[in-house]
Design a protein around this motif. Structure first.
Motif, PDB file in Angstrom:
ATOM      1  N   SER A 138      68.494  36.623 -44.638  1.00  0.00           N
ATOM      2  CA  SER A 138      67.542  35.622 -45.122  1.00  0.00           C
ATOM      3  C   SER A 138      67.540  35.635 -46.638  1.00  0.00           C
ATOM      4  O   SER A 138      67.571  36.689 -47.264  1.00  0.00           O
ATOM      5  N   ARG A 139      67.473  34.448 -47.204  1.00  0.00           N
ATOM      6  CA  ARG A 139      67.344  34.284 -48.668  1.00  0.00           C
ATOM      7  C   ARG A 139      66.467  33.073 -48.993  1.00  0.00           C
ATOM      8  O   ARG A 139      66.526  32.529 -50.089  1.00  0.00           O
ATOM      9  N   THR A 140      65.656  32.659 -48.009  1.00  0.00           N
ATOM     10  CA  THR A 140      64.773  31.510 -48.185  1.00  0.00           C
ATOM     11  C   THR A 140      63.387  31.842 -47.653  1.00  0.00           C
ATOM     12  O   THR A 140      63.252  32.293 -46.509  1.00  0.00           O
ATOM     13  N   TYR A 141      62.364  31.619 -48.480  1.00  0.00           N
ATOM     14  CA  TYR A 141      60.977  31.836 -48.084  1.00  0.00           C
ATOM     15  C   TYR A 141      60.273  30.488 -48.081  1.00  0.00           C
ATOM     16  O   TYR A 141      60.316  29.755 -49.072  1.00  0.00           O
ATOM     17  N   ILE A 142      59.629  30.155 -46.972  1.00  0.00           N
ATOM     18  CA  ILE A 142      58.935  28.877 -46.839  1.00  0.00           C
ATOM     19  C   ILE A 142      57.441  29.143 -46.727  1.00  0.00           C
ATOM     20  O   ILE A 142      56.991  29.840 -45.826  1.00  0.00           O
ATOM     21  N   ARG A 143      56.681  28.571 -47.642  1.00  0.00           N
ATOM     22  CA  ARG A 143      55.238  28.761 -47.617  1.00  0.00           C
ATOM     23  C   ARG A 143      54.566  27.864 -46.575  1.00  0.00           C
ATOM     24  O   ARG A 143      54.875  26.674 -46.477  1.00  0.00           O
ATOM     25  N   ASN A 144      53.651  28.433 -45.806  1.00  0.00           N
ATOM     26  CA  ASN A 144      52.723  27.690 -44.953  1.00  0.00           C
ATOM     27  C   ASN A 144      53.399  26.521 -44.247  1.00  0.00           C
ATOM     28  O   ASN A 144      52.951  25.376 -44.328  1.00  0.00           O
ATOM     29  N   ILE A 145      54.442  26.810 -43.507  1.00  0.00           N
ATOM     30  CA  ILE A 145      55.323  25.789 -42.954  1.00  0.00           C
ATOM     31  C   ILE A 145      54.604  24.833 -42.008  1.00  0.00           C
ATOM     32  O   ILE A 145      54.950  23.662 -41.905  1.00  0.00           O
ATOM     33  N   TYR A 146      53.582  25.327 -41.306  1.00  0.00           N
ATOM     34  CA  TYR A 146      52.881  24.496 -40.327  1.00  0.00           C
ATOM     35  C   TYR A 146      51.516  24.015 -40.817  1.00  0.00           C
ATOM     36  O   TYR A 146      50.733  23.465 -40.040  1.00  0.00           O
ATOM     37  N   GLY A 147      51.209  24.226 -42.102  1.00  0.00           N
ATOM     38  CA  GLY A 147      49.976  23.714 -42.674  1.00  0.00           C
ATOM     39  C   GLY A 147      48.752  24.458 -42.180  1.00  0.00           C
ATOM     40  O   GLY A 147      48.866  25.549 -41.638  1.00  0.00           O
ATOM     41  N   PRO A 148      47.549  23.892 -42.363  1.00  0.00           N
ATOM     42  CA  PRO A 148      47.307  22.608 -43.040  1.00  0.00           C
ATOM     43  C   PRO A 148      47.377  22.725 -44.559  1.00  0.00           C
ATOM     44  O   PRO A 148      47.367  23.821 -45.088  1.00  0.00           O
ATOM     45  N   GLU A 149      47.455  21.600 -45.204  1.00  0.00           N
ATOM     46  CA  GLU A 149      47.458  21.528 -46.664  1.00  0.00           C
ATOM     47  C   GLU A 149      46.217  20.768 -47.149  1.00  0.00           C
ATOM     48  O   GLU A 149      45.793  19.821 -46.493  1.00  0.00           O
ATOM     49  N   PRO A 150      45.621  21.138 -48.273  1.00  0.00           N
ATOM     50  CA  PRO A 150      46.006  22.291 -49.088  1.00  0.00           C
ATOM     51  C   PRO A 150      45.632  23.601 -48.420  1.00  0.00           C
ATOM     52  O   PRO A 150      44.713  23.658 -47.600  1.00  0.00           O
ATOM     53  N   GLU A 151      46.351  24.624 -48.773  1.00  0.00           N
ATOM     54  CA  GLU A 151      46.139  25.938 -48.168  1.00  0.00           C
ATOM     55  C   GLU A 151      44.799  26.532 -48.594  1.00  0.00           C
ATOM     56  O   GLU A 151      44.416  26.446 -49.749  1.00  0.00           O
ATOM     57  N   ASP A 152      44.089  27.129 -47.645  1.00  0.00           N
ATOM     58  CA  ASP A 152      42.812  27.789 -47.923  1.00  0.00           C
ATOM     59  C   ASP A 152      43.053  29.297 -47.984  1.00  0.00           C
ATOM     60  O   ASP A 152      43.279  29.931 -46.956  1.00  0.00           O
ATOM     61  N   PRO A 153      43.029  29.899 -49.171  1.00  0.00           N
ATOM     62  CA  PRO A 153      43.348  31.339 -49.279  1.00  0.00           C
ATOM     63  C   PRO A 153      42.346  32.240 -48.563  1.00  0.00           C
ATOM     64  O   PRO A 153      42.630  33.404 -48.324  1.00  0.00           O
ATOM     65  N   GLN A 154      41.165  31.696 -48.207  1.00  0.00           N
ATOM     66  CA  GLN A 154      40.174  32.485 -47.477  1.00  0.00           C
ATOM     67  C   GLN A 154      40.131  32.119 -45.992  1.00  0.00           C
ATOM     68  O   GLN A 154      39.303  32.628 -45.246  1.00  0.00           O
ATOM     69  N   GLY A 155      41.009  31.229 -45.568  1.00  0.00           N
ATOM     70  CA  GLY A 155      41.023  30.797 -44.181  1.00  0.00           C
ATOM     71  C   GLY A 155      41.947  31.647 -43.330  1.00  0.00           C
ATOM     72  O   GLY A 155      42.147  32.829 -43.602  1.00  0.00           O
ATOM     73  N   VAL A 156      42.524  31.035 -42.320  1.00  0.00           N
ATOM     74  CA  VAL A 156      43.463  31.745 -41.468  1.00  0.00           C
ATOM     75  C   VAL A 156      44.701  32.115 -42.271  1.00  0.00           C
ATOM     76  O   VAL A 156      44.971  31.549 -43.332  1.00  0.00           O
ATOM     77  N   LEU A 157      45.472  33.045 -41.746  1.00  0.00           N
ATOM     78  CA  LEU A 157      46.664  33.488 -42.456  1.00  0.00           C
ATOM     79  C   LEU A 157      47.657  32.331 -42.571  1.00  0.00           C
ATOM     80  O   LEU A 157      47.977  31.679 -41.572  1.00  0.00           O
TER      81      LEU A 157
END
Length: 284
Positions: A138-157
């Motif tokens: 692996s050499r690719t990191y994908i952030r929050n691929i399944y959402g929701p957006e915008p990301e809530d840093p205090q919400g679910v992982l």
């Protein structure tokens, strides 16, 4: 266990794929892939494989994998593996691993030498299968691929993922397919490189040198239930460290579990070095 792995063929088998999705991922808030989509993809270059228990009444399907044709950013044809699921009662029987090797066989018949998919880098069981047992990188990191957006840093992982590249004719992959090679264990990894993130609650070291180790919790699901704050700290620490490493040309090349953590080995590779991941006849 007498498990048969083969291409899914009949209507009831495609319907069984739907039912396995419901049992594995739950019937609520999950958009499963319906049988007519699986069938259509299979008829047009994709691949749906089933695992069948030959000893059980009716020889039921107990697992499946599904993927479709795609292209890399540089235009190379690949197989995008989208789903792999095994019923809970049949886990830890290497069925998922056998499904992946069968998927490899089917793709080589089509002349395809690259399969990609994603997995959560905090899930040790999947890291061990994908990186250690199968020999993917692996050499690719994908952030929050399944959402929701915008990301809530205090919400679910956030649903962060590694994208896996499985170069089917790579020497390490071919050796594993023949049972001739096993990845290094945790002790071997610790003697090979230094750990960059000893504490998830503190900043990690910057990627440096030719190789380093990145650790994850061995049982993140337990943390999700008992210590969500710590699980969240792991997510954001691994995100920052992996993204920085990949930007500098590091690649995840090995993984091994230990007592309560697991270790990824990240090695710095140049573009020329990455040619090892392709067969001589492959083109980008």
């Amino acid at each position: 266990m007498p498990i048969e792995i083969r291409v899914v063929q009949e209507y009831q088998e495609y319907m069984a794929c739907e039912e396995i999705q419901r049992q594995v991922w739950g019937p609520v808030n999950f958009a499963f892939v319906p049988h007519h989509m699986l069938l259509t993809v299979q008829r047009n270059g994709g691949c749906v494989l089933g695992a069948f228990d030959r000893d059980a009444p009716g020889q039921p399907m107990v697992g499946f994998t599904f993927g479709f044709l795609g292209r890399t950013e540089t235009g190379q044809l690949k197989h995008a593996s989208h789903m792999a699921a095994v019923l809970p009662g049949y886990r830890d029987a290497r069925i998922g691993e056998r499904l992946k090797w069968a998927q490899r066989d089917e793709m080589l018949k089509q002349g395809i030498t690259l399969i990609t998919w994603t997995f959560d880098p905090l899930i040790s069981r999947n890291a061990r299968l994908n990186i250690s047992k199968l020999g993917a990188i692996s050499r690719t990191y994908i952030r929050n691929i399944y959402g929701p957006e915008p990301e809530d840093p205090q919400g679910v992982l956030p649903s962060d993922r590694f994208q896996v590249e499985w170069w089917l004719n790579d020497e390490a992959v071919m050796a594993r397919s023949q049972g001739l090679y096993r990845g290094p264990d945790a002790e071997a990894l610790r003697t090979r490189a230094q750990l960059a993130n000893p504490n998830p609650l503190e900043p990690s070291d910057e990627p440096s040198g030719d190789a380093f180790l990145m650790q994850i919790p061995l049982e993140v699901n337990s943390l999700l239930v008992n210590d969500l704050q710590r699980a969240r700290a792991w997510r954001y620490q691994i995100r920052a460290l992996a993204e920085a490493a990949f930007a500098q040309g590091f690649v995840v090349t090995a993984y091994a579990p230990d007592k309560d953590v697991g270790y990824y080995l990240l090695e710095r590779r140049s573009g020329k070095d990455l040619e090892r991941d392709r067969a001589p006849g492959d083109r980008p």
